[in-house]
Each structure stands twice: as structure tokens, then as C-alpha cells.
Design an enzyme around this catalytic site. Sequence first.
Site, mmCIF file in Angstrom:
data_model
loop_
_atom_site.group_PDB
_atom_site.id
_atom_site.type_symbol
_atom_site.label_atom_id
_atom_site.label_comp_id
_atom_site.label_asym_id
_atom_site.label_seq_id
_atom_site.Cartn_x
_atom_site.Cartn_y
_atom_site.Cartn_z
ATOM 1 N N TYR A 243 54.264 -7.605 0.426
ATOM 2 C CA TYR A 243 53.873 -8.608 -0.572
ATOM 3 C C TYR A 243 52.888 -9.612 0.052
ATOM 4 C CZ TYR A 243 54.233 -12.099 -4.264
ATOM 5 O OH TYR A 243 53.936 -12.974 -5.270
ATOM 6 N N HIS B 161 48.730 -10.146 -0.767
ATOM 7 C CA HIS B 161 48.193 -11.446 -1.182
ATOM 8 C C HIS B 161 47.168 -11.979 -0.182
ATOM 9 C CE1 HIS B 161 51.182 -11.302 -4.319
ATOM 10 N NE2 HIS B 161 50.527 -12.302 -4.893
ATOM 11 N N TYR C 195 47.245 -22.868 -5.964
ATOM 12 C CA TYR C 195 48.282 -21.869 -6.232
ATOM 13 C C TYR C 195 48.968 -21.502 -4.920
ATOM 14 C CZ TYR C 195 50.096 -17.623 -8.625
ATOM 15 O OH TYR C 195 50.882 -16.653 -9.196
ATOM 16 N N TRP D 202 46.193 -5.926 -11.383
ATOM 17 C CA TRP D 202 46.997 -6.529 -10.314
ATOM 18 C C TRP D 202 48.481 -6.270 -10.552
ATOM 19 C CZ3 TRP D 202 46.207 -8.173 -5.568
ATOM 20 C CH2 TRP D 202 47.199 -8.918 -4.938
ATOM 21 N N TRP D 203 48.942 -6.442 -11.788
ATOM 22 C CA TRP D 203 50.348 -6.177 -12.095
ATOM 23 C C TRP D 203 50.715 -4.738 -11.761
ATOM 24 C CZ3 TRP D 203 50.871 -8.607 -17.648
ATOM 25 C CH2 TRP D 203 50.916 -10.002 -17.539
#
Length: 103
Positions: free
Chosen positions: A17, A21, A40, A75-76
Site C-alpha cells: 500500500y 502511494h 492529503y 486507481w480503485w
Amino acid sequence: MIKAFTMKLYEGQEQEYERRHNLLWPEMKDMIHEYGGKNYSIFLDKETLTLFGYIEIEDEKKWSKSADTEINRKWWDFMADIMETNPDNSPVCMDLHPVFHLD
């Protein structure tokens, strides 16, 4: 306006993960900014695999439209194998209610 939310990783996917990112696609960064997102951050509770997200947005209505962009859907799909998702591959996400703020 600030949004805070939680999501959940699958066991053993913490490093993947973070890696994904760290390589966030430029088109995804551009989309976040285009739809009013900034500052963010995502944090991980390693014991529960709960992700805590924090983002500042200009407008809730404008931000909600980002979910339907092609790059966001891509992206999802890319992230669906390492975290809990809904049938459309959107992350299972729980918005958090603000209870305190201090500048």
C-alpha cells in the site's frame, strides 16, 4: 473544509500500500487537485490495519464528483487487491465526524 475517514487493508499488504502511494500516478495527483483536494495524508494503524485519511477540500459537492473520473476508477481497480472494497472496487470507507479542532 476537512474530511477524515477510515479504510482497511488486507493483512500483509502494508508495504505494498505504501509503495503504490509513493509512486502515485501524476494523473491521480492532478485529479485530486482539480477537484479541490489538498494537504492529503493517510496514516496506518499497524495493529488493526486501519487506514486514517485526512484531506482538505474546497467544496464537498465538487469533491464528490472526483469519484466518477476515469483516473479515479482506474486507481480503485489498481488498489482493490490489497484493501477492503465495495462491489465497484471503491474502498470501503467510513467518514469520521469532527468533534474537536484547535488552530
